[in-house]
Scaffold this active site. Sequence first.
Site, PDB file in Angstrom:
ATOM      1  N   ILE A   1       0.816  -1.221   0.000  1.00  0.00           N
ATOM      2  CA  ILE A   1       0.000   0.000   0.000  1.00  0.00           C
ATOM      3  C   ILE A   1       0.841   1.259   0.000  1.00  0.00           C
ATOM      4  O   ILE A   1       0.301   2.364   0.007  1.00  0.00           O
ATOM      5  CB  ILE A   1      -0.943   0.007   1.213  1.00  0.00           C
ATOM      6  CG1 ILE A   1      -0.154  -0.127   2.516  1.00  0.00           C
ATOM      7  CG2 ILE A   1      -1.994  -1.076   1.098  1.00  0.00           C
ATOM      8  CD1 ILE A   1      -1.034  -0.030   3.748  1.00  0.00           C
ATOM      9  N   GLY A   2       2.145   1.145  -0.019  1.00  0.00           N
ATOM     10  CA  GLY A   2       2.982   2.335  -0.064  1.00  0.00           C
ATOM     11  C   GLY A   2       4.447   1.992   0.032  1.00  0.00           C
ATOM     12  O   GLY A   2       4.835   0.969   0.597  1.00  0.00           O
TER      13      GLY A   2
ATOM     14  N   GLY B   1       8.490   3.988   0.542  1.00  0.00           N
ATOM     15  CA  GLY B   1       9.186   5.201   0.924  1.00  0.00           C
ATOM     16  C   GLY B   1      10.673   4.977   0.955  1.00  0.00           C
ATOM     17  O   GLY B   1      11.185   3.909   0.597  1.00  0.00           O
TER      18      GLY B   1
ATOM     19  N   PHE C   1      12.674   4.642   3.500  1.00  0.00           N
ATOM     20  CA  PHE C   1      13.187   3.692   4.489  1.00  0.00           C
ATOM     21  C   PHE C   1      12.515   2.326   4.430  1.00  0.00           C
ATOM     22  O   PHE C   1      12.866   1.437   5.184  1.00  0.00           O
ATOM     23  CB  PHE C   1      13.037   4.267   5.901  1.00  0.00           C
ATOM     24  CG  PHE C   1      14.016   5.357   6.201  1.00  0.00           C
ATOM     25  CD1 PHE C   1      15.372   5.095   6.283  1.00  0.00           C
ATOM     26  CD2 PHE C   1      13.582   6.658   6.401  1.00  0.00           C
ATOM     27  CE1 PHE C   1      16.276   6.099   6.579  1.00  0.00           C
ATOM     28  CE2 PHE C   1      14.479   7.661   6.694  1.00  0.00           C
ATOM     29  CZ  PHE C   1      15.835   7.390   6.773  1.00  0.00           C
ATOM     30  N   GLY C   2      11.527   2.125   3.551  1.00  0.00           N
ATOM     31  CA  GLY C   2      10.915   0.807   3.486  1.00  0.00           C
ATOM     32  C   GLY C   2       9.584   0.818   2.767  1.00  0.00           C
ATOM     33  O   GLY C   2       9.222   1.791   2.090  1.00  0.00           O
TER      34      GLY C   2
ATOM     35  N   VAL D   1       5.233  -0.484   2.970  1.00  0.00           N
ATOM     36  CA  VAL D   1       4.121  -0.707   3.879  1.00  0.00           C
ATOM     37  C   VAL D   1       3.151  -1.689   3.244  1.00  0.00           C
ATOM     38  O   VAL D   1       2.753  -1.527   2.091  1.00  0.00           O
ATOM     39  CB  VAL D   1       3.395   0.605   4.212  1.00  0.00           C
ATOM     40  CG1 VAL D   1       2.285   0.355   5.231  1.00  0.00           C
ATOM     41  CG2 VAL D   1       4.374   1.634   4.750  1.00  0.00           C
TER      42      VAL D   1
ATOM     43  N   LYS E   1       4.965  -1.839   8.353  1.00  0.00           N
ATOM     44  CA  LYS E   1       6.033  -1.069   7.705  1.00  0.00           C
ATOM     45  C   LYS E   1       7.328  -1.857   7.820  1.00  0.00           C
ATOM     46  O   LYS E   1       7.912  -1.975   8.887  1.00  0.00           O
ATOM     47  CB  LYS E   1       6.183   0.296   8.369  1.00  0.00           C
ATOM     48  CG  LYS E   1       7.264   1.173   7.735  1.00  0.00           C
ATOM     49  CD  LYS E   1       7.344   2.526   8.423  1.00  0.00           C
ATOM     50  CE  LYS E   1       8.431   3.391   7.812  1.00  0.00           C
ATOM     51  NZ  LYS E   1       8.534   4.699   8.493  1.00  0.00           N
TER      52      LYS E   1
ATOM     53  N   ASP F   1       9.657  16.071   9.267  1.00  0.00           N
ATOM     54  CA  ASP F   1       9.241  15.580   7.950  1.00  0.00           C
ATOM     55  C   ASP F   1       7.720  15.693   7.807  1.00  0.00           C
ATOM     56  O   ASP F   1       7.061  14.789   7.311  1.00  0.00           O
ATOM     57  CB  ASP F   1       9.680  14.119   7.773  1.00  0.00           C
ATOM     58  CG  ASP F   1       9.639  13.680   6.299  1.00  0.00           C
ATOM     59  OD1 ASP F   1       9.585  14.566   5.413  1.00  0.00           O
ATOM     60  OD2 ASP F   1       9.647  12.466   6.047  1.00  0.00           O
TER      61      ASP F   1
END
Length: 879
Positions: A668-669, A671, A673-674, A676, A691, A798
């Site tokens: 579902i996502g 980024g 750093f990893g 999800v 995550k 952030d």
Amino acid sequence: MILITLPISTKYYRANAAAGLISSHGNQTDHLALLAFKAQITQDPLHLLDSWNTTLHFCQWHGVTCGRRHQRVVKLDLESHGLAGSLSPYIGNLSFLRFLVLENNSFHGEIPSEVVGRLFRLRVFALGNNSFTGEFPTNFSRNLEILSLGGNKLSGTFPKEICSLQKLRKLFLWGSNLTGSLPYALGNLSSLQVIDLAINQIVDRLPSDIGHTLPNLRELLIEGNHFFGPLPSSLFNITTLQLLDLASNGFIGQVPDNMGNMQKLQVLSLSDNRQLGSSGHADDLKFLSSLNSTILRYLLLSDCHLSGILHKSLSNISFTRLEKLLLFGNQISGIIPSEIFIKLPKLTELQLGDNFLTGNIPQGIGKLSNLRILDLGNNSLSGQIPSSIHNLTQLLDLHLIGNNFERAIPNTSNLQSLQELGLSSNKLNGTLEQLFSQTSHELLYAYLADNSFTGSLPFEVGNFENLIDMDVSNNNLEGEIPNTLGKCLNLQQLSLMGNSFRGSIPPSFSSLQGLRFLDLSLNNLSGEIPMFLHNLSSSLEYLNLSFNNFEGAVPTEGLFQNASAFSILGNTKLCGGIHELQLPICPDHKQKHTDKKHQISLHMKVAIGVIVSTTVLAALLLVVLCWVRRPKNVIDQTQKTSLYDHYERVSFLELHRATDGFSPANLIGTGHFGSVFKGVILEGTEPVAVKVLNMINHNTSKSFMAECEALRNVRHRNLIKIITACSTVDFQGNDFKALIFKFMTNGNLENWLHPIASNGSYLTENLNLSRRLNIVIDIASALDYLHNHCETPIIHCDLKPSNILLDEDMVAHVGDFGLAKFLQGNSNDSGTTNSTSSFSPRGTIGYIPPGRYIQLIFHLCFQFLTYFLNCSQIINSGA
């Protein structure tokens, strides 16, 4: 034989010989030896040695037995008399002694070598469960049949001299600090019937031929050592074996399934051998079907590594005398077979907790009328708790924590022996009136947290005067805390957090002088903090009053002198207290009263301020809406939530199953750093967001620790709260780190502001002005909490639309604290504020928020909102 010389009174022996109390030199020696023994006794609480006097012949003294022919002492038995003192070496002069039994007393000092070496007729040498020190004696009588020295403070390696005692039948050396390995020659003592070496430091393997060399073995107890390697199959061929305790060692591999010959077995304990089993094979429990003992009483297999399906493993067995079945802490799956309630009628203890069991609890469980302990906690059981629980009238402990049970608690009025009730972390609902009005007043522990109970906490709780620990946190309870709780004088831990209790802390709490832990946080409690709480400082170790509506001065005595011993966060009307709290100074009471004219003037000023604030706020919101609608194409969905405490331990295997092997279909996502993933950890529960950190990035571990630390220390309705974390290795042995949050139904703010054409259809509503205003207020509230109300101020570093998550009610939650920093100082202090972070640019590369202007707008918005709320409170209080 050389006698130990004893001082002899001629007058004494003439007098006693004339009375017929002493008849020969041998009798004189025995008599004096016993008197020397008595002289070194320092405690005789039962006064049993008072009979050792001149009015009776020594053969008639308590604990002394003489032979008929020579009137010499053949047995000295003073077991369990509470005697204390040292052991006299003159006992070595009792040359006819065959039985020396001094177990379960408080003798100390070394065991004299004369006591062992000179008694060549000795058959039983039992000094166990005392406090003897020094090295193990070695010069034992060759006629020795029973040697019991366990439970002392002796030291050294296993005495190899024992291997020469060919008549030895029973060896008790438990709890004796033995080190090293067992002598190989021990397996030549074919006469051995009992070997008890439990609770030592022996490091060895069991010989592969043990079943052939010790064919007469009836009891083998080696619990709590460091034995390793596989279990020898020959061990289970010993037909005489009655008790086999191999628990708490390092045995590995599958349990041999050749147990058919052990028809006399009464106890089998393999517990706490954490490498038993075959790493997930479904037949680890097949050895149970080979057990053919109809007199088996204890089957203890907890905390091993056994896999298998419970239904298949137990359906074909019939242990009609089995009293204890312990299988908790394994990897057993499947349903609970109803057959066990018919085939195991004598069960008093059934523990199947911490496995992977599914399905319902069969109604047939009510047939176990002798059951005293039932533990099915931390599985995946579901449905309603069966009403037949009502029939378990002998039940002491009911432990169903960490499952998916739902609906109301069944009738418990027949459970009049119940002492521990564990129902936390389920989906139970209804009220608690019936439970507290029916359950036994002998209840000691009540764990009801993390359910959906409603209504009030019944006043009947005061009837449980023996209650030690009660936890009803994270439910939907309301009303006032009952004053009757003060009758529970034995209460040590009480948690009422996460409910909607209102009113003040009951004054009866001052009676709880043994209270060690009290958590009343996250409620609607009000009033002043009672002064009597500081009087509980002699017992109270931690007090949590956070996020309520307490007001007035914080006490400065007792517990309140130590800032780490209590928490009062989120109570904005408190003042005073110790310096570390940095609360405002409490105003003088006289200054709270002003004249009528001043109040009227103040009301007018406030009204004008409210009108101006509202007008300016509306204008500023329009500017905000223009700034935030800037393009952005970085999506980093890291859904998080707060109340999933029942996932206390999550392994890589569970996360792998929950996400279908981290399937792209559940992605579902992504980024920096990893990634999800959406997943379901327990069947039937709400989905979670997992995550998974990208361990290739060298900053990942730092980000993982930062996010854990930030989320662990904050608590606010508009901040993401972590469920749990997983730091382990994957199936290939690579480092694996993940954070687990609740799945946010409405995604992130970025996708609402700028929906992607391919999946924009899920946006069923537009963000109207009212909804946008609510989101802005949520974000501003979160930032104000982070900056001004945490014990250590936190800078997010952030903040962007993709890190704002929206739940099912469109409430905004600030998330992704991977770059968060903690300020090491108070922002209100003069001077430069120290921070753990540098002032270099942070956040998402390629995206720069609107800078100082948007920050100023958010700041002004929040200031006006705060001013508006304060003004409203002043008007209401003055009305």
